[in-house]
Design an enzyme around this catalytic site. Sequence first.
Site, PDB file in Angstrom:
ATOM      1  N   SER B 155     -29.325  77.366 -68.766  1.00  0.00           N
ATOM      2  CA  SER B 155     -28.431  78.606 -68.047  1.00  0.00           C
ATOM      3  C   SER B 155     -27.504  77.883 -69.004  1.00  0.00           C
ATOM      4  CB  SER B 155     -27.599  78.085 -67.209  1.00  0.00           C
ATOM      5  OG  SER B 155     -26.776  78.808 -66.389  1.00  0.00           O
ATOM      6  N   ASP B 405     -34.007  87.463 -64.252  1.00  0.00           N
ATOM      7  CA  ASP B 405     -32.373  86.866 -64.114  1.00  0.00           C
ATOM      8  C   ASP B 405     -31.255  87.889 -64.522  1.00  0.00           C
ATOM      9  OD1 ASP B 405     -30.099  84.563 -64.411  1.00  0.00           O
ATOM     10  OD2 ASP B 405     -31.622  84.290 -66.064  1.00  0.00           O
ATOM     11  N   HIS B 430     -33.220  82.499 -62.889  1.00  0.00           N
ATOM     12  CA  HIS B 430     -32.636  81.745 -63.518  1.00  0.00           C
ATOM     13  C   HIS B 430     -33.425  81.061 -63.686  1.00  0.00           C
ATOM     14  CE1 HIS B 430     -28.758  81.564 -65.714  1.00  0.00           C
ATOM     15  NE2 HIS B 430     -28.829  80.720 -65.521  1.00  0.00           N
TER      16      HIS B 430
END
Lengths: 477, 477
Positions: B155, B405, B430
């Site tokens: 991320s 995601d 994710h």
Amino acid sequence: MDADILILTLVLFNCNWLVSSDVPRFVTKYADVALDHFNFVNNATFKLRYLVNDTFWNEGGPIFFYTGNEGDISLFAENTGYMWETAPEFEALVVFAEHRYYGESMPFGNKSLTDPKYSGYLSSSQALADYVDVINIVKKEFSATDSKVIAFGGSYGGMLASWMRMKYPAVITGAVAASAPIWQFTSMTPCDSYNRITSSVFAEMSPGCDRFIKRSWTSLNTVGSSDGGREWLSAEFKTCTPIKTVEDLKTFKDWLSDLYGILAMVNYPYPANFLAPLPAYPVKEVCSNFRNVGSSDKDILRSLFKGISIYFNGTGTAKCLSLVDSDKLGTESWDYQSCTEMIMPMCTDDTSTMFEKKVWDIDKVSNNCFKQFKVRPSVNLVRDLYGGKNIKWATNIIFSNGLLDPWSGGGVTYNVSKTAIAVLIPGASHHLDLRFSNPKDPVEIIEVRKYYKNVIRRWMGGWATMKKEVKTVFAAA
Amino acid sequence: MDADILILTLVLFNCNWLVSSDVPRFVTKYADVALDHFNFVNNATFKLRYLVNDTFWNEGGPIFFYTGNEGDISLFAENTGYMWETAPEFEALVVFAEHRYYGESMPFGNKSLTDPKYSGYLSSSQALADYVDVINIVKKEFSATDSKVIAFGGSYGGMLASWMRMKYPAVITGAVAASAPIWQFTSMTPCDSYNRITSSVFAEMSPGCDRFIKRSWTSLNTVGSSDGGREWLSAEFKTCTPIKTVEDLKTFKDWLSDLYGILAMVNYPYPANFLAPLPAYPVKEVCSNFRNVGSSDKDILRSLFKGISIYFNGTGTAKCLSLVDSDKLGTESWDYQSCTEMIMPMCTDDTSTMFEKKVWDIDKVSNNCFKQFKVRPSVNLVRDLYGGKNIKWATNIIFSNGLLDPWSGGGVTYNVSKTAIAVLIPGASHHLDLRFSNPKDPVEIIEVRKYYKNVIRRWMGGWATMKKEVKTVFAAA
């Protein structure tokens, strides 16, 4: 400040040795750039000067962008003829951006260097980010969003040009980094490299000249060891302020050392106007006074003075020999940079150069820096920021080096990748390649200038073609 | 703050949903890093936390370096099983560095976010420079000067990992950037991408679920239009603070919107513990409550509550539904970053997603930011720093994206160069790829993890071999 680390400045800051009458006029503009691009403590901005010329520009053409170095940007605009001469063929927009804390681009006016709270924003990272802002502004103004940007720079400006490509490859398509000593840093290049090359240039240009200069230090020390001797020296060399103490003598010797480096740098094949006018091949001219000299110390020193007069009093109008650079501000800013990021060790032993022994003493440098600017050197910062000698990942950079340039020892002298290539120019001194064409240019300068154009053309057209070209041209590199 | 731009934070900051008992112990250390790496205004430093494990390390092995994102670094250390599971084979030193202004690495303690004079040093550039310092310190401590460094991150941490390779390629040999939405910025990705993908995930996991959620907004608005209705909502949804005003209703709806995004992100194939425990495929579980529902607004809202209870009250012990994230500090720091650099536009129209219409209003964002932090967004800063969509010059990066995601829309989903490659994982949410192995992992996760190891091995061995490998594996990309 140790005088050695000023050399880069001295030559660059005063680089108006040949101002061509062919320099196209440029429009002077000012960009509001962030005082600090990497924090959000405040929104302060200041005016950064840049020069634009759109005489040759046509939509779709590239932007030729000079990454200004340590001086008034107009000097670089006047002395980087290669950009002007190449722009028409590329229909390029020509931009020269001034480095913060030089020329008119002083964030805090006269206070800019008086305290770290003002001077602290003088760093290469901030300068590169300024240039990104200027490029964005120019692109917007000329509706040139898709124009490729080619960075140019000589010496410290060349370092910045190459670092622009390394740090902002999305902004800069390629960089011509002329005589850019990006490896003149701790643990990258032997600290005696600069002085060794300078000595070689003197030896090569005028056999025996290096030995005469080596000998002259002894004469200076002998004569300068007494009050009377130093008085004689002051009178003989017409110093503006007398050489009173042993410390003054040291300052004088440092000035001389620097001078030899500068003479090697600007040992151009045609007359040029640097501080005072210089003849073609000034090293040769200076050295011509060092032949058939009597053997006494004073004979030697008289000849020494005659030789260096070519440099400081070429017009015969100089009233006295000043050891202080005339443009205080630019020099002071570079002194500051030499106390923070631009830590370039310089030394020499007793025997292998024409200089007296000099030790690189980082603690001494650090203490002097703290005294002068309340800052201390960040010895490895440039390495950490720009990769040091590990730059095989770099692309689309021409690193050119004149092999008669003392700075070439700290330059990139081999191809680091398929498109980050070294161009070695045997007969050239400090960024001769970026200057205006001159009938006296050696053939290799004419050839490399053509080659740069081909490379830039490949950068404009993409990488695939470039790869093939380099393979052919640099097969033996 | 608009709630949308907190989503990235919410899921990451609370990512201790599966703490494996297999996490090797690490030693906690603190590096003195410069408060500001890019100016010399002062020499202030602060303590940056990092975690080191040398269980598997042997001299010559690489350093696996996690570029910490917006939260307590121990959470990432516990939740990035791939690094731990891969380290033994590579005899790697494992390092997790905390991002400044998160966890224990607060430069000004509790004051850190109270004023720009303290908060202003929170930026991605400063964080990357911190990591360079930590790497230098670790290399020195372990005499690992020649060890290659592989960056990992998920991320925002993945964004930082890729940016580390882009900005410091001499320091970082390669980067595994998992679910890194480096293109979730202005003019790079349509602002409705995130909400579109979230809607698709709900539709795909449980056909009709998206339509139910779309319908539920009308019910919320109808019931919520009166004082009595909002009272009913407060009681029915057991909100910790009552939904009193229309503004409160909006906050509640924003929370719900965010929740759907989070559920899509952590829609892992096995039970995981995120805030409250979640079952495998939580989207499916939540949606299972939305079938065979009566047609009245209150019927719909009762089912909605039942569904989302799986998220906020999986254990059955939650006393009420809180709309405020529990760990204030981390969230606040990310809010700040979302007000300066991390400007990720989010929107949706009326018809193409399961969400209500949302407009991206940068002026509103800016005003809220100024109110909260006395800063305003620098909309193009990330583009200028890291190249935006023009990153074809990038090398040695794996950009992985789970296609389930919501952030994958802002990720790099095609190969940008021969060695900066996109890995698309159809069934993954994710950064599932960076988590510990689990028997329920889909086959493509098992395969990409093997593939990453091969790529890292090529990075270790040099570029030439890698080039060949990529040609073979990604011939069709």
